[in-house]
Structures are given as structure tokens and as C-alpha cells.
Design a protein around this motif. Structure first.
Motif, PDB file in Angstrom:
ATOM      1  N   PHE A 119       1.347 -24.134  24.908  1.00 15.20           N
ATOM      2  CA  PHE A 119       0.981 -22.751  24.592  1.00 15.20           C
ATOM      3  C   PHE A 119       0.901 -22.551  23.077  1.00 15.20           C
ATOM      4  CE2 PHE A 119       2.355 -18.502  23.343  1.00 15.20           C
ATOM      5  CZ  PHE A 119       1.490 -17.692  24.048  1.00 15.20           C
ATOM      6  N   MET A 120       1.885 -23.053  22.340  1.00 21.68           N
ATOM      7  CA  MET A 120       1.940 -22.835  20.898  1.00 21.68           C
ATOM      8  C   MET A 120       0.838 -23.563  20.140  1.00 21.68           C
ATOM      9  SD  MET A 120       4.039 -20.755  19.528  1.00 21.68           S
ATOM     10  CE  MET A 120       5.095 -19.564  20.351  1.00 21.68           C
ATOM     11  N   GLU A 121       0.319 -24.634  20.719  1.00 18.94           N
ATOM     12  CA  GLU A 121      -0.682 -25.427  20.014  1.00 18.94           C
ATOM     13  C   GLU A 121      -1.914 -24.612  19.637  1.00 18.94           C
ATOM     14  OE1 GLU A 121      -1.545 -28.926  18.822  1.00 18.94           O
ATOM     15  OE2 GLU A 121       0.433 -28.123  18.348  1.00 18.94           O
ATOM     16  N   GLN A 122      -2.234 -23.584  20.409  1.00 17.31           N
ATOM     17  CA  GLN A 122      -3.428 -22.785  20.094  1.00 17.31           C
ATOM     18  C   GLN A 122      -3.312 -22.089  18.741  1.00 17.31           C
ATOM     19  OE1 GLN A 122      -3.724 -18.971  22.464  1.00 17.31           O
ATOM     20  NE2 GLN A 122      -1.830 -19.740  23.367  1.00 17.31           N
ATOM     21  N   PHE A 123      -2.087 -21.929  18.235  1.00 19.27           N
ATOM     22  CA  PHE A 123      -1.884 -21.235  16.971  1.00 19.27           C
ATOM     23  C   PHE A 123      -1.739 -22.201  15.784  1.00 19.27           C
ATOM     24  CE2 PHE A 123      -0.093 -18.427  20.307  1.00 19.27           C
ATOM     25  CZ  PHE A 123      -0.988 -17.387  20.174  1.00 19.27           C
ATOM     26  N   ALA A 124      -1.823 -23.493  16.053  1.00 26.83           N
ATOM     27  CA  ALA A 124      -1.723 -24.506  14.994  1.00 26.83           C
ATOM     28  C   ALA A 124      -0.533 -24.246  14.076  1.00 26.83           C
ATOM     29  CB  ALA A 124      -3.022 -24.554  14.178  1.00 26.83           C
ATOM     30  N   PRO A 125       0.696 -24.239  14.619  1.00 23.85           N
ATOM     31  CA  PRO A 125       1.873 -23.947  13.792  1.00 23.85           C
ATOM     32  C   PRO A 125       2.074 -24.996  12.706  1.00 23.85           C
ATOM     33  CG  PRO A 125       2.542 -24.838  15.917  1.00 23.85           C
ATOM     34  CD  PRO A 125       1.067 -24.574  16.010  1.00 23.85           C
ATOM     35  N   VAL A 126       2.714 -24.591  11.613  1.00 22.62           N
ATOM     36  CA  VAL A 126       2.920 -25.515  10.495  1.00 22.62           C
ATOM     37  C   VAL A 126       3.859 -26.654  10.871  1.00 22.62           C
ATOM     38  CG1 VAL A 126       2.437 -23.808   8.703  1.00 22.62           C
ATOM     39  CG2 VAL A 126       4.783 -24.069   9.567  1.00 22.62           C
ATOM     40  N   MET A 127       4.693 -26.444  11.884  1.00 20.39           N
ATOM     41  CA  MET A 127       5.617 -27.482  12.356  1.00 20.39           C
ATOM     42  C   MET A 127       6.194 -27.019  13.677  1.00 20.39           C
ATOM     43  SD  MET A 127       9.115 -26.864  10.130  1.00 20.39           S
ATOM     44  CE  MET A 127       8.394 -26.243   8.616  1.00 20.39           C
ATOM     45  N   TYR A 128       6.984 -27.879  14.291  1.00 28.07           N
ATOM     46  CA  TYR A 128       7.807 -27.507  15.437  1.00 28.07           C
ATOM     47  C   TYR A 128       9.268 -27.745  15.087  1.00 28.07           C
ATOM     48  CZ  TYR A 128       3.780 -27.067  18.540  1.00 28.07           C
ATOM     49  OH  TYR A 128       2.611 -26.659  19.122  1.00 28.07           O
ATOM     50  N   LYS A 129      10.112 -26.900  15.616  1.00 37.91           N
ATOM     51  CA  LYS A 129      11.558 -27.068  15.458  1.00 37.91           C
ATOM     52  C   LYS A 129      12.132 -27.455  16.810  1.00 37.91           C
ATOM     53  CE  LYS A 129      15.953 -26.251  14.181  1.00 37.91           C
ATOM     54  NZ  LYS A 129      16.459 -24.879  14.051  1.00 37.91           N
ATOM     55  N   MET A 130      12.945 -28.510  16.828  1.00 40.38           N
ATOM     56  CA  MET A 130      13.633 -28.909  18.041  1.00 40.38           C
ATOM     57  C   MET A 130      15.050 -28.353  17.964  1.00 40.38           C
ATOM     58  SD  MET A 130      13.090 -30.417  20.888  1.00 40.38           S
ATOM     59  CE  MET A 130      11.532 -31.204  20.459  1.00 40.38           C
ATOM     60  N   ALA A 131      15.364 -27.409  18.858  1.00 39.24           N
ATOM     61  CA  ALA A 131      16.692 -26.813  18.869  1.00 39.24           C
ATOM     62  C   ALA A 131      17.746 -27.878  19.134  1.00 39.24           C
ATOM     63  CB  ALA A 131      16.767 -25.722  19.935  1.00 39.24           C
ATOM     64  N   SER A 132      18.965 -27.615  18.674  1.00 39.81           N
ATOM     65  CA  SER A 132      20.049 -28.582  18.848  1.00 39.81           C
ATOM     66  C   SER A 132      20.240 -28.963  20.314  1.00 39.81           C
ATOM     67  CB  SER A 132      21.351 -28.011  18.286  1.00 39.81           C
ATOM     68  OG  SER A 132      21.267 -27.840  16.886  1.00 39.81           O
ATOM     69  N   ALA A 133      20.097 -27.986  21.203  1.00 41.00           N
ATOM     70  CA  ALA A 133      20.290 -28.253  22.626  1.00 41.00           C
ATOM     71  C   ALA A 133      19.244 -29.212  23.178  1.00 41.00           C
ATOM     72  CB  ALA A 133      20.256 -26.943  23.414  1.00 41.00           C
ATOM     73  N   SER A 134      18.127 -29.375  22.467  1.00 38.89           N
ATOM     74  CA  SER A 134      17.019 -30.200  22.949  1.00 38.89           C
ATOM     75  C   SER A 134      16.949 -31.570  22.276  1.00 38.89           C
ATOM     76  CB  SER A 134      15.687 -29.470  22.731  1.00 38.89           C
ATOM     77  OG  SER A 134      15.673 -28.215  23.369  1.00 38.89           O
ATOM     78  N   LEU A 135      17.937 -31.894  21.463  1.00 39.35           N
ATOM     79  CA  LEU A 135      17.895 -33.147  20.697  1.00 39.35           C
ATOM     80  C   LEU A 135      17.782 -34.368  21.591  1.00 39.35           C
ATOM     81  CD1 LEU A 135      18.339 -34.155  17.620  1.00 39.35           C
ATOM     82  CD2 LEU A 135      20.600 -34.798  18.453  1.00 39.35           C
ATOM     83  N   THR A 136      18.341 -34.316  22.783  1.00 39.08           N
ATOM     84  CA  THR A 136      18.334 -35.460  23.684  1.00 39.08           C
ATOM     85  C   THR A 136      17.258 -35.360  24.766  1.00 39.08           C
ATOM     86  OG1 THR A 136      20.010 -34.393  25.073  1.00 39.08           O
ATOM     87  CG2 THR A 136      20.801 -35.850  23.325  1.00 39.08           C
ATOM     88  N   ASP A 137      16.384 -34.356  24.667  1.00 42.44           N
ATOM     89  CA  ASP A 137      15.350 -34.120  25.677  1.00 42.44           C
ATOM     90  C   ASP A 137      14.115 -34.960  25.335  1.00 42.44           C
ATOM     91  OD1 ASP A 137      13.386 -33.089  27.383  1.00 42.44           O
ATOM     92  OD2 ASP A 137      14.198 -31.070  27.313  1.00 42.44           O
ATOM     93  N   LYS A 138      14.092 -36.201  25.787  1.00 43.31           N
ATOM     94  CA  LYS A 138      13.034 -37.127  25.398  1.00 43.31           C
ATOM     95  C   LYS A 138      11.645 -36.689  25.853  1.00 43.31           C
ATOM     96  CE  LYS A 138      15.915 -41.215  24.745  1.00 43.31           C
ATOM     97  NZ  LYS A 138      16.224 -42.604  25.191  1.00 43.31           N
TER      98      LYS A 138
END
Length: 296
Positions: A119-138
């Protein structure tokens, strides 16, 4: 350290101004008007970016939590309906994208599931942030990496081994790592700011930053002093507002002070080359005793 270019002529890394992020997250409480007020105040404060959080509630809320009742500003409702109520969609994020462009401030999001990345890709964000809870979500890491955009990893609630495994999985290209402690608000004794130089030692070619959840400002400024290339703080109009993250957030006046103090510290650090400044010449001539050759 290799600086990461997030847009034309803006880099994050050594030798560049600290990139200051106002984390709006879910502090908009489902209101686009409130989100716009927060964006406007962040821009006025001098922040480089605002950050949101994007979820697909049906994927991110455990099913055994769906029907649990919760008191909300809209009355008592199930937890899944509450999460749907506070989630922005196409219309809201299109308005946010337009508003941020108009104000000249970057914006991006922490995505908690793969459809949210798509969904976010349509807005061409400057980056993505991976929340701490998602660090192990391969699988989620893979989906974000597939976009080719810069990635900021937050390391709260994570062990050194988990951090190393995540970095090995995603690789070092266009990577930034944020030291963080995932408690809200976080007591100073658990901030552990010395992890910033520790992470710099572990990943010398990677910009290291700080994502803070404390209530004060001084420790975030200190993080920049010891080498953080970027900082992130939760942002709210009023810490007394309803919602889980407001109490650990910074209000507009505090954010303006934080940005000012970080910029003052950056300027004050200088380059480490000792010199006599022009402003010192008059007091030097006035205050130093003239010594005779025998006294020199």
C-alpha cells in the motif's frame, strides 16, 4: 561510515546534520485533521520528517483479541473495530502525502505487515522503518527490502544476536540502525545510550541513530552528541490526550526546543582543530600579561 541518501541532496550519516523524525504513529487517533496539525507543528519545529504506522488490523491483531471490549473516544467497542477506526486508508494518506509535499517535510511509515508495504509503495516513501517488534519478522523484512528503498531498523526489545541476525538477513545496503528501548515512557536508567557507539563499533559502515521513548529532551540531545546520525521521538499536541503513546511523546514546544538544541550541539562540536578565533583577539590582547624575554 557510508551515508545513506534518502532523497536528492539529503543524506543520513557522519558529516551530515542529524535527521530528526517526529513520530506521529497512531497519535492522530484516527483524525486526518489532527494528523495535519501534527505535521504542521513538526514542520514549524524544524523536523526533517514525520512518521506514521500502517497496519492491516485483520493481520496484526491476534484473533483471540478481536472481540475483547475496549473503552474508546467513540464509546465501547471491540478491539478489532477500534483498530479499524484508528487506521488511515487511501483518502487519508493521499491527503497526508499532498500536505507533506506542500510543507516540504518528508514522511514515511512503519509497516507491520506485507500488504501495508504494498500500500505504501504508491507514495514512494523516502524510507521504511522496521518497528522493534518486527525485527525478527523475516517475511516482512523481505518485502520491505524488495522495494529497494532505505531501511531503518529499530532494535528495542532485541538481543545482540537478534540484531546481528536481522542485519545479516537484510544486508548493509541503504541500512540504518536505531538503538531503542521499548518501554513507554522509558526511565533514564534503561535508555542505555552507550549502545549508540557500541552499534557503531559493530557496524562501522552503517549510520546509527536513536529512537527514544523517554519524557525529557536532554538524553536525546546527548545521543546526537555521542554520534547518533538520526533521532526519532513520538510527537503529540498534548501528552494528556487519549491514547497509548501520548504520555511518552513530545509536545510542539518541546520538539522545537529539541531541534534547536540538537542544531546548537552540532554547530558547537566543531571540527576538533584548535584555532584562535577573531573574537578572541581583543580579549587576548587585553587580558594576557606582557612577559619580558627573561620571563618567557
Amino acid at each position: 561510515m557510508q551515508a545513506v541518501e534518502i532523497r536528492k541532496n539529503r543524506f543520513i550519516g557522519a558529516g551530515h546534520p542529524a535527521y530528526i523524525i517526529a513520530e506521529i504513529g497512531i497519535n492522530h487517533n484516527g483524525s486526518l485533521d489532527l494528523a495535519k496539525q501534527l505535521i504542521s507543528e513538526a514542520a514549524k519545529a524544524g523536523c526533517d520528517a514525520v512518521k506514521f504506522q500502517k497496519r492491516t488490523p485483520e493481520l496484526c491483531v491476534p484473533k483471540d483479541q478481536w472481540e475483547k471490549q475496549r473503552d474508546t473516544p467513540w464509546g465501547r467497542m471491540s478491539y478489532i473495530d477500534y483498530k479499524r477506526k484508528t487506521e488511515f486508508g487511501q483518502a487519508e494518506y493521499t491527503a497526508i502525502d499532498d500536505y507533506c509535499r506542500a510543507l516540504g517535510i518528508d514522511w514515511f511509515a512503519s509497516c507491520w505487515d506485507e500488504p501495508s508495504v504494498d500500500f505504501m509503495e504508491q507514495f514512494a516513501p523516502v524510507m521504511y522503518k522496521m518497528a522493534s517488534a518486527s525485527l525478527t519478522d523475516k517475511p516482512l523484512l523481505d518485502r520491505v527490502r524488495a522495494t529497494g528503498r532505505p531501511l531503518m531498523l529499530s532494535t528495542g526489545m532485541s538481543t545482540i544476536d537478534e540484531i546481528n541476525q536481522a542485519v545479516k538477513w537484510v544486508g548493509l545496503d541503504k541500512l540504518m540502525i536505531a538503538h531503542s528501548t521499548s518501554s513507554y515512557p522509558c526511565p533514564p536508567a534503561e535508555l542505555n545510550l552507550r549502545m549508540v557507539p557500541v552499534l557503531q563499533g559493530m557496524f562501522p559502515d552503517t549510520p546509527i541513530g536513536y529512537s527514544g521513548h523517554e519524557t525529557g529532551l536532554a538524553t536525546t540531545v546527548a545521543a546526537v552528541t555521542i554520534g547518533a546520525s538520526f533521532v526519532e521521538r513520538h510527537f503529540t499536541l498534548d501528552r494528556a490526550m487519549w491514547g497509548s503513546d501520548h504520555a511518552a511523546s513530545v509536545e510542539p514546544g518541546g520538539m522545537a526546543k529539541l531541534v534547536r538544541d540538537i542544531r546548537d550541539v552540532e554547530e558547537g562540536l566543531g571540527d576538533g582543530v584548535k584555532r584562535v578565533y577573531d573574537s578572541e583577539l581583543e580579549p587576548r590582547a587585553r587580558l594576557r600579561r606582557e612577559l619580558t624575554p627573561n620571563q618567557e
